[in-house]
Structure formats: structure tokens, C-alpha cells
Design an enzyme around this catalytic site. Structure first.
Site, PDB file in Angstrom:
ATOM      1  N   GLU A 143     -83.045   1.801  75.610  1.00 28.63           N
ATOM      2  CA  GLU A 143     -82.549   3.073  75.078  1.00 28.63           C
ATOM      3  C   GLU A 143     -81.492   3.683  75.987  1.00 28.63           C
ATOM      4  O   GLU A 143     -80.495   4.234  75.512  1.00 28.63           O
ATOM      5  CB  GLU A 143     -83.704   4.064  74.883  1.00 28.63           C
ATOM      6  CG  GLU A 143     -84.581   3.759  73.675  1.00 28.63           C
ATOM      7  CD  GLU A 143     -83.797   3.801  72.364  1.00 28.63           C
ATOM      8  OE1 GLU A 143     -82.943   4.684  72.196  1.00 28.63           O
ATOM      9  OE2 GLU A 143     -84.032   2.929  71.511  1.00 28.63           O
TER      10      GLU A 143
ATOM     11  N   CYS B 224     -74.368   2.914  57.341  1.00 24.09           N
ATOM     12  CA  CYS B 224     -73.783   4.259  57.340  1.00 24.09           C
ATOM     13  C   CYS B 224     -72.872   4.390  58.552  1.00 24.09           C
ATOM     14  O   CYS B 224     -73.063   5.239  59.412  1.00 24.09           O
ATOM     15  CB  CYS B 224     -74.904   5.294  57.374  1.00 24.09           C
ATOM     16  SG  CYS B 224     -74.387   6.943  56.859  1.00 24.09           S
TER      17      CYS B 224
ATOM     18  N   CYS C  86     -71.819   2.347  51.217  1.00 32.08           N
ATOM     19  CA  CYS C  86     -72.684   3.186  50.382  1.00 32.08           C
ATOM     20  C   CYS C  86     -73.319   2.399  49.226  1.00 32.08           C
ATOM     21  O   CYS C  86     -74.420   2.717  48.783  1.00 32.08           O
ATOM     22  CB  CYS C  86     -71.899   4.365  49.839  1.00 32.08           C
ATOM     23  SG  CYS C  86     -71.269   5.451  51.127  1.00 32.08           S
TER      24      CYS C  86
ATOM     25  N   CYS D 178     -77.896  11.134  48.359  1.00 28.15           N
ATOM     26  CA  CYS D 178     -76.943  11.436  49.430  1.00 28.15           C
ATOM     27  C   CYS D 178     -75.851  12.393  48.946  1.00 28.15           C
ATOM     28  O   CYS D 178     -75.049  12.055  48.073  1.00 28.15           O
ATOM     29  CB  CYS D 178     -76.318  10.149  49.956  1.00 28.15           C
ATOM     30  SG  CYS D 178     -75.155  10.424  51.310  1.00 28.15           S
TER      31      CYS D 178
END
Length: 347
Positions: A36, A191, A198, A207
Site C-alpha cells: 500500500e 474507470c 464505461c 452512474c
DNA sequence: AAGTCGGGGCG
DNA sequence: CGCCCAGACTT
């Protein structure tokens, strides 16, 4: 219970999500934490080789805590944002000393560790323990900003607050680790910032940005400001063994903790320094081409000046933050990308 | 050439 | 809290 939003995300994840990333194998808090921190600043493809080398050298939190800082920075070399490597090291030592090498499982405790904020703490606890916490990294921000048509820039507190509320609202109480990974994957592969896919998105139905026909408008952009230009001299001081002098930079600020050429504001400062340390007049052997390095908040033009010492330098410079760099020997400290690039050019 | 990224630190 | 800081990479 799994809300409709999360259900769609999870179904997509089962078919298209990434399940073979190195840190997804044996996702212990330690392994997830290191990934991370690396991923905060760098994309997956770049991180993978760094992650492999890091885990090989520091397989567990104790090994990392006990290592010299130079070793940690060396493996971080080229990743940038070196304060994160220093925070990583510091946090490893705290986990060793205060938690007997076992990462805390409470999010508030986790957030007291250097380099771990709300989103990173949530990601670690979600991915390693399946705890139900929302994350909000750049990928998730983009997905949520588009889905809910949140127009502002997430640097604005009220925009950030809205995004966190949406993130919390969609959270499933089951399969949280998969959901967390899925949201990051969707932001990274579907995205995307430009040309989002899309037509392949499981969230297309609800959305708002898609309904408006302008997903690119979200999230709002950071207001831009022009970069100040700064200049400095870099001293390439060569002794008569052909070694170059490197300086250990202070722990904070640009390239903190890394090794680089001594820097001066102007030639007077450089000459004074040379006279003081080497009792030598400043004879510039070469003026090399200026290196330009762009940071997020200014642009730095570095003019390298080569100075050759005619006498053998006193060895008092060794240790204490100075060393003579020998081109052909193994050097364990970290070098900034600028210095590495420079060495590549002369080799 | 411009945009990106999460968290630390300061006043 | 609001603002600035940090670096190499992608687009």
C-alpha cells in the site's frame, strides 16, 4: 448484507478482478502494508519488481525494523517520496517495540503509525483481516466522484467529506477484502482518468457521470499554479583516485536521507566551502550541461561544476555524512534519480 | 508539458 | 483547520 452497488462490484470482481498480484498471496498486514505504501505513489506495474526485491531483503517486520536506514532507502531508490521509506522504517520499529512485531488490528491504533492515514489503515485491515472499512484512494475517488457526480476537487474538505460518505455508504458487511480490491481494480482498469471503459462497467446503470455523458469531468481538478524556478550548483568534486564526493542529505526536505552531490547557491559559496575543507582554490575543470528536475512545487535547474583536487584529500571527510564514491564498487546508500541518471551518463 | 498520488507537518 | 511539502511516472 450486500447492497446493490457492492453486489455489482463483487460480481465484476469475480470475473475480472486481479487475484494474482504478489501482495495478494499471503496477504499479511506486513505484506499488504508495504504494498500500500508503494502503491500510494506508483502504479502497479512499476511497483511489482520493487516489491519483490523489498520482500526478499525484508521478509518480515522485524528484519525491516532491524535494518540500517541506508538499506531501506537503497531498495526505495527511484520510487520517489523518500519520506515514505523513512516512515516505513520508523513504523517497523514501532511495531517491533510497541506491538511485539504484530500489527495492531484496531484502525485507530493503526492510524497512529507514521505513513498510515485513514485510507491506508482501512486498506490494510480490509485486505489482510477482512475488516469492514472503507478506503478512499485515487482510484476509488474517481469511481465515486463519477458515480455520484461529485464535482469538486478532493483537496477541498467538503468534497473529500462527501466522497468518504459515499464510500462508507456502499460498504458491504461481507467479502470486504474482495470489495476493497475490486474498487481499486475498477478505478485502475475501467474507470480510468482518460478514456474510461464505461461500456464494460457494472456500475453504468446508476452512474451519474455516464448519464450526463461526461465522465471525464469528474473528479474535479486541482487548481493549477505555476512552478517557481530555482537554480543551484552541484559540486562534482573528484579526488586524484577518480572518486566523487557524496553528501548525506538531511533527513527531511528534498531527497531526504539520500546521497547526492554537495549543493551550493552560487560559486562564491562553493569556493568558500572548498577553501575551508580542502585548503584549495576553486579551479573549475568543467561546466557540465544543466540538469532540470521538476518537483510538484518547483522546478530545479542544477548546474554541475566539476572540480579536480590536485592533492590527496584528508580522510577526515569519511564517515559523518560524507563519502568518496567509487564508480566500480558497490554502494549501499540510496541515490536520487537525478544522481543515478548523472552516473549513467558518465559511465 | 501537464496531471497524478496519500500522508506529514506547520502555524 | 487550511495550507504547503514531496518526485517519478503516465498521458
Amino acid at each position: 448484507m450486500i447492497p446493490e452497488f457492492a453486489n455489482k462490484v463483487l460480481i465484476w470482481f469475480d470475473q475480472h478482478g486481479r487475484k494474482d498480484l504478489p501482495w495478494q498471496q499471503h496477504p499479511t498486514p506486513y505484506r499488504v502494508w508495504v504494498s500500500e505504501i508503494m502503491l500510494q505513489q506508483t502504479q502497479v506495474a512499476t511497483v511489482i519488481p520493487y516489491y519483490g526485491r523489498f520482500m526478499q531483503r525484508f521478509p518480515d517486520v522485524l528484519t525491516l525494523a532491524d535494518a540500517p536506514q541506508d538499506d531501506v532507502l537503497k531498495l526505495w531508490e527511484g520510487l520517489g517520496y523518500y519520506s515514505r521509506a523513512r516512515n516505513l522504517h520508523k513504523t517497523a520499529q514501532r511495531v517491533r517495540d510497541e506491538y511485539a512485531c504484530v500489527f495492531p488490528t484496531d484502525r485507530a491504533d493503526m492510524e497512529t503509525l507514521s505513513g498510515i492515514g485513514r485510507s491506508t489503515a482501512a486498506a490494510i485491515l480490509s485486505l489482510s483481516h477482512g475488516q469492514a472499512h472503507a478506503i478512499l484512494d485515487g482510484n476509488v475517488k474517481r469511481v465515486l466522484a463519477r458515480y455520484h457526480a461529485v464535482a469538486g476537487w478532493s483537496g477541498e474538505p467538503r468534497t473529500l467529506k462527501q466522497l468518504w460518505e459515499h464510500a462508507e455508504h456502499h460498504l458491504p458487511t461481507q467479502r470486504n477484502a474482495d470489495y476493497t480490491q475490486a474498487m481499486m481494480d475498477m478505478g485502475a482498469t475501467l474507470c480510468t482518468r482518460s478514456k474510461p471503459l464505461c461500456l464494460l462497467c457494472p456500475l453504468q446503470d446508476g452512474c451519474k457521470a455516464f448519464q450526463q455523458g461526461k465522465p471525464q469531468d469528474y473528479p474535479g481538478k486541482r487548481p493549477k499554479k505555476d512552478l517557481p524556478e530555482k537554480t543551484a550548483l552541484a559540486l562534482l568534486l573528484r579526488n586524484n583516485d577518480g572518486e566523487l564526493l557524496l553528501q548525506h542529505r538531511p533527513p527531511t526536505g528534498i531527497w531526504g536521507g539520500l546521497w547526492s552531490f554537495p549543493e551550493f547557491a552560487d560559486e562564491t559559496a562553493m569556493a568558500d566551502w572548498l577553501a575551508q575543507h580542502f585548503a584549495q582554490t576553486c579551479i573549475v575543470a568543467a561546466r557540465l550541461p544543466t540538469l532540470t528536475h521538476t518537483f510538484s512545487h518547483y522546478r530545479l535547474h542544477l548546474q554541475p561544476l566539476q572540480v579536480d583536487l590536485d592533492a590527496h584529500p584528508a580522510r577526515i571527510m569519511e564517515g559523518n555524512g560524507w563519502l568518496w564514491y567509487k564508480a566500480d564498487t558497490h554502494f549501499t546508500g540510496g541515490l536520487s534519480a537525478a544522481v543515478r541518471q548523472f552516473f549513467q551518463n558518465i559511465e
